[in-house]
Motif scaffolding. Structure first.
Motif, PDB file in Angstrom:
ATOM      1  N   TRP A 180       0.839  -1.192  -0.068  1.00 16.67           N
ATOM      2  CA  TRP A 180      -0.030   0.077  -0.028  1.00 16.67           C
ATOM      3  C   TRP A 180       0.909   1.294  -0.262  1.00 16.67           C
ATOM      4  O   TRP A 180       2.078   1.432   0.768  1.00 16.67           O
ATOM      5  CB  TRP A 180      -0.706   0.024   1.123  1.00 16.67           C
ATOM      6  N   ALA A 181       0.483   2.301  -0.693  1.00 16.47           N
ATOM      7  CA  ALA A 181       1.191   3.560  -0.763  1.00 16.47           C
ATOM      8  C   ALA A 181       0.132   4.547  -0.872  1.00 16.47           C
ATOM      9  O   ALA A 181      -0.842   4.379  -1.390  1.00 16.47           O
ATOM     10  CB  ALA A 181       2.396   3.523  -2.029  1.00 16.47           C
ATOM     11  N   LEU A 182       0.471   5.762  -0.237  1.00 16.78           N
ATOM     12  CA  LEU A 182      -0.101   7.017  -0.482  1.00 16.78           C
ATOM     13  C   LEU A 182       0.776   7.972  -1.206  1.00 16.78           C
ATOM     14  O   LEU A 182       1.933   8.106  -0.940  1.00 16.78           O
ATOM     15  CB  LEU A 182      -0.246   7.993   0.864  1.00 16.78           C
ATOM     16  N   VAL A 183       0.330   8.406  -2.431  1.00 16.88           N
ATOM     17  CA  VAL A 183       0.998   9.059  -3.521  1.00 16.88           C
ATOM     18  C   VAL A 183       0.605  10.581  -3.572  1.00 16.88           C
ATOM     19  O   VAL A 183      -0.423  10.622  -3.572  1.00 16.88           O
ATOM     20  CB  VAL A 183       1.104   8.206  -4.863  1.00 16.88           C
ATOM     21  N   ILE A 184       1.419  11.310  -4.113  1.00 14.39           N
ATOM     22  CA  ILE A 184       1.197  12.898  -4.647  1.00 14.39           C
ATOM     23  C   ILE A 184       0.167  12.738  -5.735  1.00 14.39           C
ATOM     24  O   ILE A 184       0.742  12.104  -6.642  1.00 14.39           O
ATOM     25  CB  ILE A 184       2.167  13.638  -4.450  1.00 14.39           C
ATOM     26  N   GLY A 185      -1.168  13.273  -5.701  1.00 10.21           N
ATOM     27  CA  GLY A 185      -1.889  13.580  -7.217  1.00 10.21           C
ATOM     28  C   GLY A 185      -2.787  12.303  -7.087  1.00 10.21           C
ATOM     29  O   GLY A 185      -2.493  11.243  -6.629  1.00 10.21           O
ATOM     30  N   ARG A 249       9.170   2.853  -5.255  1.00 13.89           N
ATOM     31  CA  ARG A 249       9.665   4.406  -5.000  1.00 13.89           C
ATOM     32  C   ARG A 249       9.971   5.146  -6.152  1.00 13.89           C
ATOM     33  O   ARG A 249       9.596   6.174  -6.577  1.00 13.89           O
ATOM     34  CB  ARG A 249      10.654   4.429  -4.002  1.00 13.89           C
ATOM     35  N   VAL A 250      10.908   4.402  -7.039  1.00 14.36           N
ATOM     36  CA  VAL A 250      11.310   4.942  -8.357  1.00 14.36           C
ATOM     37  C   VAL A 250       9.884   5.108  -9.411  1.00 14.36           C
ATOM     38  O   VAL A 250      10.012   6.073 -10.003  1.00 14.36           O
ATOM     39  CB  VAL A 250      12.434   4.294  -9.014  1.00 14.36           C
ATOM     40  N   HIS A 251       9.338   3.921  -9.554  1.00 11.28           N
ATOM     41  CA  HIS A 251       8.232   3.899 -10.475  1.00 11.28           C
ATOM     42  C   HIS A 251       7.342   4.737 -10.105  1.00 11.28           C
ATOM     43  O   HIS A 251       6.606   5.539 -11.081  1.00 11.28           O
ATOM     44  CB  HIS A 251       7.901   2.487 -10.434  1.00 11.28           C
ATOM     45  N   CYS A 252       6.888   5.068  -8.974  1.00 11.55           N
ATOM     46  CA  CYS A 252       5.831   5.940  -8.521  1.00 11.55           C
ATOM     47  C   CYS A 252       6.360   7.252  -8.882  1.00 11.55           C
ATOM     48  O   CYS A 252       5.447   8.182  -9.565  1.00 11.55           O
ATOM     49  CB  CYS A 252       5.329   5.881  -7.090  1.00 11.55           C
ATOM     50  N   ALA A 253       7.603   7.668  -8.490  1.00 11.78           N
ATOM     51  CA  ALA A 253       8.063   8.943  -8.798  1.00 11.78           C
ATOM     52  C   ALA A 253       8.392   9.228 -10.541  1.00 11.78           C
ATOM     53  O   ALA A 253       7.918  10.283 -11.020  1.00 11.78           O
ATOM     54  CB  ALA A 253       9.688   9.041  -8.297  1.00 11.78           C
ATOM     55  N   ALA A 254       8.479   8.203 -11.160  1.00 12.55           N
ATOM     56  CA  ALA A 254       8.469   8.291 -12.550  1.00 12.55           C
ATOM     57  C   ALA A 254       7.291   8.452 -13.296  1.00 12.55           C
ATOM     58  O   ALA A 254       7.106   8.910 -14.231  1.00 12.55           O
ATOM     59  CB  ALA A 254       9.269   7.125 -13.062  1.00 12.55           C
ATOM     60  N   HIS A 257       4.130  10.729  -9.508  1.00 18.20           N
ATOM     61  CA  HIS A 257       3.412  10.506  -8.340  1.00 18.20           C
ATOM     62  C   HIS A 257       4.033  10.062  -7.352  1.00 18.20           C
ATOM     63  O   HIS A 257       4.012   8.956  -6.876  1.00 18.20           O
ATOM     64  CB  HIS A 257       1.922   9.975  -8.526  1.00 18.20           C
ATOM     65  N   PRO A 258       5.183  10.837  -6.749  1.00 18.51           N
ATOM     66  CA  PRO A 258       6.072  10.235  -5.907  1.00 18.51           C
ATOM     67  C   PRO A 258       5.039   9.721  -4.420  1.00 18.51           C
ATOM     68  O   PRO A 258       4.160  10.329  -4.141  1.00 18.51           O
ATOM     69  CB  PRO A 258       6.711  11.301  -5.433  1.00 18.51           C
ATOM     70  N   ILE A 259       5.902   8.830  -3.775  1.00 19.71           N
ATOM     71  CA  ILE A 259       5.151   8.338  -2.536  1.00 19.71           C
ATOM     72  C   ILE A 259       5.405   9.383  -1.296  1.00 19.71           C
ATOM     73  O   ILE A 259       6.198  10.172  -1.341  1.00 19.71           O
ATOM     74  CB  ILE A 259       5.906   7.114  -2.180  1.00 19.71           C
ATOM     75  N   VAL A 260       4.237   9.685  -0.785  1.00 18.42           N
ATOM     76  CA  VAL A 260       4.200  10.832   0.335  1.00 18.42           C
ATOM     77  C   VAL A 260       5.201  10.448   1.324  1.00 18.42           C
ATOM     78  O   VAL A 260       5.330   9.160   1.859  1.00 18.42           O
ATOM     79  CB  VAL A 260       2.832  10.792   0.938  1.00 18.42           C
ATOM     80  N   GLY A 261       6.090  11.348   1.680  1.00 14.25           N
ATOM     81  CA  GLY A 261       6.976  11.307   2.625  1.00 14.25           C
ATOM     82  C   GLY A 261       8.332  11.024   1.972  1.00 14.25           C
ATOM     83  O   GLY A 261       9.453  10.762   2.770  1.00 14.25           O
ATOM     84  N   GLY A 266      11.027  12.069  -4.421  1.00 15.54           N
ATOM     85  CA  GLY A 266       9.980  12.909  -4.846  1.00 15.54           C
ATOM     86  C   GLY A 266      10.395  14.650  -4.333  1.00 15.54           C
ATOM     87  O   GLY A 266       9.880  15.349  -4.750  1.00 15.54           O
ATOM     88  N   GLY A 267      11.715  14.518  -3.884  1.00 12.01           N
ATOM     89  CA  GLY A 267      12.099  15.875  -3.369  1.00 12.01           C
ATOM     90  C   GLY A 267      10.884  16.565  -2.527  1.00 12.01           C
ATOM     91  O   GLY A 267      10.069  16.054  -1.650  1.00 12.01           O
ATOM     92  N   LYS A 268      10.731  18.054  -2.325  1.00 13.71           N
ATOM     93  CA  LYS A 268      10.060  18.804  -1.642  1.00 13.71           C
ATOM     94  C   LYS A 268       8.618  18.475  -1.946  1.00 13.71           C
ATOM     95  O   LYS A 268       7.467  18.573  -1.218  1.00 13.71           O
ATOM     96  CB  LYS A 268      10.353  20.076  -1.634  1.00 13.71           C
TER      97      LYS A 268
END
Length: 373
Positions: A180-185, A249-254, A257-261, A266-268
């Motif tokens: 499970w992951a919470l992601v931005i967007g 982590r890399v796939h979500c960012a790519a 939609h980076p993982i929250v935290g 994902g940077g800032k």
């Protein structure tokens, strides 16, 4: 067991079935170095069922192994169990989710490393002596790992044999892991597969991965949006089909939609304002894997406190994921099934054309009317 001053005879146990000869020595007679094993094999002093053997030969359950006298390395100290404090024993026991004759399933908390390393003295591997009752009992061992800041299911094998069994299932990709992951967007495509090869990022000292379509190793992740809170954050179910470092982590960012935290990838932009925790929101929720005891081992890990609080604050219902797991890919059709499907398609198509053909006529019996001159 006879002393090293005498010829020793061993019967290969079920847990050692299929192990290489040199690895058998590393497992059972670690004081005998690889050079000595090679020399003994080369000179015919090691015998398996009376026959000469090579270091890379595979052993089978029930075989008789002859080991010559000597071979002890005088300057090699035997490994001893590290005494654990009462707090460490309680920490280890508090992580246990499930136990079987072959495995211990833990729920690893975020912030605890799986293994030791530079400046890392507190880790799961260092706590495993809590599950070793006696000095002669085999020490449980890790068969896979989680990132330090990732929480959730971690499988520990009780014996060398069960470790080999589970490792084959992980490497053969028959183990099903659901995160499970919470992601931005919110991803535009709500269910799909991320297929992006990964490699170590140059200049990061191997501490960071990136997508590399030229020289990366294949990496594939299934994902599904379970729920979303407006357009600012969504809850994903992730199923890695490969096991690359930092893959999810890399796939979500790519995907954008980076993982929250996850500030590393994902940077800032990976942090939400307000009271949502700045810790990483990635959790190994469930593991389904074949068990050497028979059947399947199916284990689920509760969310850590910060993740559960974020879920509640965002209005996400945990039952929404467990009720509708990611769909498995259908098995490939056989040639006969493909032919049958093609015949059925052709039959359906012919039926659909009968009406229009009759309609183009108009005369009795479906014969076309002749055109007047």
């Amino acid at each position: 067991m006879k002393t090293s001053d005498e010829v020793r005879q061993f019967t290969i146990a079920p847990d050692d079935d299929g192990i290489r000869l040199d690895r058998w020595f590393k497992r059972h007679l670690p004081q005998v170095g690889f050079g000595t094993v090679s020399k003994w094999a080369r000179t015919g002093q090691i015998r398996v069922d009376g026959k000469r053997a090579k270091p890379d030969d595979r052993l089978e359950q029930g075989q008789q192994l002859r080991v010559p006298p000597g071979g002890d390395t005088p300057d090699r100290k035997p490994k001893t169990k590290r005494p654990l404090t009462q707090a460490e024993v309680e920490q280890a026991e508090g992580m246990v989710v499930q136990q079987t004759p072959s495995a211990i399933v833990l729920n690893k908390p975020p912030g605890l490393a799986t293994q030791g390393g530079t400046n890392t003295t507190s880790h799961v591997d260092g706590l495993l002596d809590a599950f070793t009752p006696g000095e002669d009992d085999p020490r449980p061992r890790l068969v896979h790992r989680l990132d330090k800041d990732t929480s959730g299911i971690l499988l520990i094998a009780r014996t060398p044999g069960s470790a080999a069994f589970f490792s084959k299932r992980f490497s053969g990709r028959s183990a099903k892991k659901i995160y499970w992951a919470l992601v931005i967007g919110v991803p535009d495509i709500r269910e799909g597969t991320i297929d992006a090869p990964l490699a170590k990022q140059p200049g990061s000292g191997g501490e960071k991965m990136h997508v590399d379509h030229e020289g990366g190793q294949p990496a594939k992740t299934k994902y599904r949006v379970v729920e979303s809170a407006g357009k600012k954050v969504s809850w994903l179910e992730l199923q890695p089909m490969t096991g690359r470092t930092h893959q999810l982590r890399v796939h979500c960012a790519a995907m954008g939609h980076p993982i929250v935290g996850d500030g590393k990838y994902g940077g800032k932009d990976a942090f939400l304002t307000g009271s949502i925790s700045r810790k990483m929101h990635l959790h190994a929720r469930r593991l389904i894997i074949d068990s050497p005891d028979g059947g399947k081992l199916d284990a689920v890990a509760d969310l850590p406190e910060h993740f559960a609080a974020s879920m509640e604050q965002l209005g996400f219902d945990e039952a929404a994921s467990d009720a509708t797991p990611i769909r498995d890919d259908p098995p490939p059709k056989s040639r006969e099934e493909k032919k049958q499907q093609a015949r059925q398609h052709a039959k359906t198509y012919r039926k659909s054309q009968r009406g229009p053909r009759r309609g183009r006529g108009g005369g009795a019996g479906g014969k076309p009317k002749g055109r007047g001159k």
